[in-house]
Design an enzyme around this catalytic site. Structure first.
Site, PDB file in Angstrom:
ATOM      1  N   LYS A  11     -31.006 -28.348  17.690  1.00 52.29           N
ATOM      2  CA  LYS A  11     -31.403 -29.275  16.620  1.00 52.29           C
ATOM      3  C   LYS A  11     -31.819 -28.479  15.370  1.00 52.29           C
ATOM      4  CE  LYS A  11     -32.333 -32.739  20.096  1.00 52.29           C
ATOM      5  NZ  LYS A  11     -33.061 -33.935  20.505  1.00 52.29           N
ATOM      6  N   HIS A  94     -24.338 -37.425  17.878  1.00 44.10           N
ATOM      7  CA  HIS A  94     -25.669 -37.407  18.497  1.00 44.10           C
ATOM      8  C   HIS A  94     -26.472 -38.615  18.002  1.00 44.10           C
ATOM      9  CE1 HIS A  94     -29.736 -36.194  19.545  1.00 44.10           C
ATOM     10  NE2 HIS A  94     -29.181 -35.379  20.419  1.00 44.10           N
ATOM     11  N   GLU A  96     -29.376 -38.893  16.997  1.00 43.49           N
ATOM     12  CA  GLU A  96     -30.145 -38.633  15.765  1.00 43.49           C
ATOM     13  C   GLU A  96     -29.241 -38.747  14.535  1.00 43.49           C
ATOM     14  OE1 GLU A  96     -31.780 -34.944  17.171  1.00 43.49           O
ATOM     15  OE2 GLU A  96     -32.910 -36.078  18.663  1.00 43.49           O
ATOM     16  N   GLU A 166     -26.732 -39.718  26.639  1.00 45.07           N
ATOM     17  CA  GLU A 166     -28.120 -39.451  26.262  1.00 45.07           C
ATOM     18  C   GLU A 166     -28.811 -40.768  25.923  1.00 45.07           C
ATOM     19  OE1 GLU A 166     -28.396 -35.036  24.833  1.00 45.07           O
ATOM     20  OE2 GLU A 166     -28.241 -36.356  23.102  1.00 45.07           O
ATOM     21  N   SER A 213     -34.730 -35.108  27.868  1.00 44.76           N
ATOM     22  CA  SER A 213     -35.881 -34.540  28.578  1.00 44.76           C
ATOM     23  C   SER A 213     -35.512 -33.784  29.856  1.00 44.76           C
ATOM     24  CB  SER A 213     -36.925 -35.637  28.866  1.00 44.76           C
ATOM     25  OG  SER A 213     -37.391 -36.196  27.647  1.00 44.76           O
ATOM     26  N   GLY A 234     -32.163 -30.387  24.843  1.00 48.36           N
ATOM     27  CA  GLY A 234     -32.789 -30.198  23.540  1.00 48.36           C
ATOM     28  C   GLY A 234     -33.948 -29.221  23.636  1.00 48.36           C
TER      29      GLY A 234
HETATM   30  P1  13P Z   1     -34.539 -33.278  24.686  1.00 50.69           P
HETATM   31  O1  13P Z   1     -33.995 -32.411  25.798  1.00 50.69           O
HETATM   32  O2  13P Z   1     -35.489 -32.543  23.789  1.00 50.69           O
HETATM   33  O3  13P Z   1     -35.054 -34.581  25.187  1.00 50.69           O
HETATM   34  O4  13P Z   1     -33.284 -33.621  23.728  1.00 50.69           O
HETATM   35  C1  13P Z   1     -32.110 -34.084  24.305  1.00 50.69           C
HETATM   36  C2  13P Z   1     -31.057 -34.071  23.271  1.00 50.69           C
HETATM   37  O5  13P Z   1     -31.088 -34.845  22.333  1.00 50.69           O
HETATM   38  C3  13P Z   1     -29.980 -33.090  23.404  1.00 50.69           C
HETATM   39  O6  13P Z   1     -28.954 -33.346  22.523  1.00 50.69           O
END
Ligand code: 13P
Length: 251
Positions: A11, A94, A96, A166, A213, A234
């Site tokens: 990220k 993604h 986000e 995800e 997670s 992530g």
């Molecule tokens: P986390 O592992 O921090 O929950 O993030 C997952 C993610 O968005 C991977 O692309």
């Protein structure tokens, strides 16, 4: 069979210097587990340096996004061929990007076609929000994301695509899905939607990762499932814990 796949999505974290240090910390640990396809996805600014650092290590490099157009007046964007100069992989769609930057199944579809055209392996993210999850809309959402996002893709190219399920409610929250719950989504919803587009033989070859997670402590719960072929990680990918996750995928 499907080769296990574990990618770290860094990220918007790490300057170039910090990224280089993190790679040095992770590299020898990651190199042990050759049965797993291992990929690091740092910010764009670190791709050039890391592509040199990872050369001949067996560890792949990916970008976190790209534009679909080949070049032109798109201020602030990065073209597929620019990503391809340094990477073999690219994360697309993604949550986000969908939430904060207006990406849709339609733009994901354009990016997917463009990535395949330059020989990148796309890691396409799908997943329902908390509201959709609570409303019982998971199947409807992920099937739509597959059917729209993957439309007009040639069957021959499809087996190269990696899907990452995800659930948005599990990302960065510490509240991972259960192994069984995620496997059900992969097996009953996502793979059949892929089969609808590409036929069941190709759908059986497509890797479907779980993301949300994932840590060294819970990874084995996911990798023990029939239709979870790896993880998109992530937060834990920024720590030595990432090696534990890859080790767990290798078992
Ligand atoms: P986390 O592992 O921090 O929950 O993030 C997952 C993610 O968005 C991977 O692309």
């Amino acid at each position: 069979m499907r080769r296990p796949f574990v990618a770290g999505n860094w990220k918007m974290n790490k300057t170039v210097d910090q990224a280089s240090v993190l790679v040095q910390e992770l590299l020898s640990g990651l190199q042990q587990f050759t049965s797993v396809e291992r990929v690091l996805c740092p910010p764009f600014t670190s791709l050039m340096l890391l592509s040199a650092q990872l050369k001949d290590t067996g560890i792949g490099l990916g970008a976190q996004n790209m534009h679909w157009e080949g070049s032109g007046a798109f201020t602030g964007e990065i073209a597929p061929a620019m990503v391809r100069e340094f990477c073999n992989y690219v994360i697309l769609g993604h949550s986000e990007r969908r939430t904060y930057f207006g990406e849709t199944d339609e733009t994901v579809n354009k990016k997917l076609k463009a990535a395949l055209a330059v020989g990148l392996t796309p890691i396409v993210c799908i997943g329902e929000t908390l509201t959709q999850y609570e409303a019982g809309e998971t199947q409807q959402v992920v099937v739509r994301q597959v059917l729209q996002g993957f439309k007009e893709i040639e069957s021959a190219a499809a087996s190269q695509i990696v899907v990452a399920y995800e659930p948005v409610w599990a990302i960065g929250t510490g509240k991972a899905a259960t192994g069984e719950g995620a496997n059900m989504v992969h097996k009953e919803y996502i793979r059949p939607a892929l089969a609808q587009l590409f036929g069941s033989a190709i759908a059986q070859n497509i890797r479907i990762l779980y993301g949300g997670s994932v840590t060294g402590a819970n990874a084995s719960e996911f990798f023990g499932q029939s239709d979870i072929d790896g993880a998109l990680v992530g937060g834990a990918s920024l720590k030595p814990d990432f090696i534990t996750i890859v080790e767990s995928a290798a078992r």
